[in-house]
Design a protein around this motif. Structure first.
Motif, PDB file in Angstrom:
ATOM      1  N   ALA A 199       0.834  -1.204   0.000  1.00 24.93           N
ATOM      2  CA  ALA A 199       0.000   0.000   0.000  1.00 24.93           C
ATOM      3  C   ALA A 199       0.867   1.252   0.000  1.00 24.93           C
ATOM      4  CB  ALA A 199      -0.921  -0.011   1.217  1.00 24.93           C
ATOM      5  N   ARG A 200       1.954   1.216   0.759  1.00 20.17           N
ATOM      6  CA  ARG A 200       2.865   2.364   0.794  1.00 20.17           C
ATOM      7  C   ARG A 200       3.575   2.559  -0.542  1.00 20.17           C
ATOM      8  NH1 ARG A 200       6.277   1.156   6.150  1.00 20.17           N
ATOM      9  NH2 ARG A 200       7.558   2.853   5.291  1.00 20.17           N
ATOM     10  N   LYS A 201       3.897   1.479  -1.215  1.00 18.91           N
ATOM     11  CA  LYS A 201       4.508   1.587  -2.541  1.00 18.91           C
ATOM     12  C   LYS A 201       3.536   2.203  -3.535  1.00 18.91           C
ATOM     13  CE  LYS A 201       7.876  -2.191  -2.213  1.00 18.91           C
ATOM     14  NZ  LYS A 201       8.281  -3.522  -2.724  1.00 18.91           N
ATOM     15  N   ASN A 202       2.247   1.862  -3.397  1.00 15.39           N
ATOM     16  CA  ASN A 202       1.240   2.455  -4.274  1.00 15.39           C
ATOM     17  C   ASN A 202       1.134   3.956  -4.045  1.00 15.39           C
ATOM     18  OD1 ASN A 202       0.613  -0.018  -5.432  1.00 15.39           O
ATOM     19  ND2 ASN A 202      -1.060  -0.441  -3.996  1.00 15.39           N
ATOM     20  N   VAL A 203       1.276   4.378  -2.798  1.00 16.12           N
ATOM     21  CA  VAL A 203       1.264   5.809  -2.480  1.00 16.12           C
ATOM     22  C   VAL A 203       2.463   6.490  -3.137  1.00 16.12           C
ATOM     23  CG1 VAL A 203       1.511   7.506  -0.629  1.00 16.12           C
ATOM     24  CG2 VAL A 203       0.002   5.536  -0.329  1.00 16.12           C
ATOM     25  N   GLU A 204       3.620   5.862  -3.020  1.00 10.17           N
ATOM     26  CA  GLU A 204       4.822   6.448  -3.608  1.00 10.17           C
ATOM     27  C   GLU A 204       4.699   6.533  -5.129  1.00 10.17           C
ATOM     28  OE1 GLU A 204       8.769   8.061  -3.623  1.00 10.17           O
ATOM     29  OE2 GLU A 204       7.034   8.038  -2.299  1.00 10.17           O
ATOM     30  N   LYS A 205       4.123   5.494  -5.743  1.00 11.30           N
ATOM     31  CA  LYS A 205       3.908   5.528  -7.196  1.00 11.30           C
ATOM     32  C   LYS A 205       2.974   6.671  -7.575  1.00 11.30           C
ATOM     33  CE  LYS A 205       4.542   0.573  -8.101  1.00 11.30           C
ATOM     34  NZ  LYS A 205       3.863  -0.681  -8.530  1.00 11.30           N
ATOM     35  N   ALA A 206       1.888   6.810  -6.810  1.00  7.89           N
ATOM     36  CA  ALA A 206       0.920   7.869  -7.102  1.00  7.89           C
ATOM     37  C   ALA A 206       1.543   9.239  -6.914  1.00  7.89           C
ATOM     38  CB  ALA A 206      -0.307   7.710  -6.208  1.00  7.89           C
ATOM     39  N   ARG A 207       2.381   9.389  -5.896  1.00  9.64           N
ATOM     40  CA  ARG A 207       3.046  10.684  -5.674  1.00  9.64           C
ATOM     41  C   ARG A 207       4.002  11.012  -6.806  1.00  9.64           C
ATOM     42  NH1 ARG A 207       7.482  12.806  -4.691  1.00  9.64           N
ATOM     43  NH2 ARG A 207       8.601  10.837  -4.464  1.00  9.64           N
TER      44      ARG A 207
END
Length: 320
Positions: A199-207
């Motif tokens: 989930a945190r990686k998805n946040v980083e990708k979105a950012r």
């Protein structure tokens, strides 16, 4: 001027053709090199959750690195012991039963080296002590020439039987820890914490995607060269298409952040790790309680043999 406008359109077209992965990679590289002008900041509460999740993950890794030894039977088995196949062939209690019916030293030796009836005996420290104690008891018995039994040999045999029971209690403890603690903490590490990491990686990708879109739109809409009064007003104006693209990336960033917050809170709030730790302690308590009971039963018996030996010795001296 027409040439410059064509160049701008070419850049815009190229930016639209770049894959999301390449766009994020390019943005990440710029940030690592310190060339990114703006970087979307994560909320302080989100960063706090990340730190707490990282701490929980480190705790699981450290504890499992040690407690995983409970799934390795010979974790306390002395490395200097050289036990043979026959030593591990039968349980101590089986050998004692066979020895009780032996009528000669040869039969006693045969009982000690009887072929195995099941799998090799456990390689634990208590089991090793039990086997050593029984072998030592027989060594003394075979060399005993006086009346009655050698008290030390008798004590060692009883100690051997007791330590085998302690060893079985240790194996029972290990089985409980494996199923009630190790399995739970391993699941938390490999599923719950893994979901949080994803989930945190998805946040980083979105950012990264959001910042890449902002950088690309900014680079293709800002005008080069000195800006006049009219240009200064137009400098930060975005086309409806560009604004829509940024808003879409922002919405995705917010969505991924909210999902990650939910996942991380769920990982941090679950009572499972503490419940598993309570099970670990309960299994350890049960083992030590059982070991205490076994040795408490044995101690007065050994004390009695000691008192008898001292009384016999004193009587022998008084007759001289």
């Amino acid at each position: 001027m027409d040439t410059f406008k064509g160049f701008q359109k070419g850049l815009a077209s190229l930016g639209g053709q770049i894959t999301p992965f390449a766009s994020r990679t390019f943005q990440y590289t710029k940030e690592q090199l310190g060339q990114a002008e703006d970087k979307t900041q994560l909320p302080p509460d989100y960063i706090d959750l990340e730190k707490r999740v990282d701490a929980l993950k480190a705790v699981h890794q450290k504890m499992l690195a040690v407690t995983s030894q409970y799934s390795h039977e010979p974790y306390d088995y002395p490395p200097n012991i050289k036990e043979t196949f026959s030593d591990l062939g039968r349980t101590v209690s089986e050998k004692v039963t066979l020895l009780s019916s032996a009528s000669s030293p040869a039969e006693a030796q045969a009982a000690l080296t009887a072929p195995p009836t099941a799998k090799p005996q456990p390689k634990t420290f208590p089991h090793a002590i039990a086997r050593a104690s029984l072998a030592s008891s027989q060594t003394l018995h075979q060399q005993h020439t006086g009346a009655g039994e050698d008290p030390l040999a008798t004590a060692l045999e009883k100690y051997a039987l007791a330590m085998e029971r302690v060893g079985e209690a240790r194996l029972a403890q290990d089985a409980q820890i494996q199923s009630r603690f190790l399995a739970g903490w391993t699941t938390t590490l490999n599923t719950n914490l893994l979901f949080a990491t994803r989930a945190r990686k998805n946040v980083e990708k979105a950012r990264l995607t959001l910042d890449a879109v902002k950088a690309r739109v900014k680079g293709t809409t800002w005008k080069l060269g000195a800006a006049g009064p009219h240009d200064a007003h137009q400098e930060h104006e975005l086309s409806p298409e560009a604004q829509e693209e940024i808003e879409k990336a922002e919405d995705e960033f917010v969505t991924q952040t909210e999902e990650a917050v939910g996942v991380m809170k769920n990982v941090l709030d679950t009572p499972e790790p503490l419940r598993n730790l309570a099970e670990l302690i309960a299994a350890q308590m049960e083992f030590h309680k059982k070991a205490h009971e076994i040795l408490s039963e044995l101690a007065p018996v050994i004390d009695g043999l000691q008192v008898e030996q001292e009384a016999s010795r004193a009587s022998a001296y008084s007759l001289q």
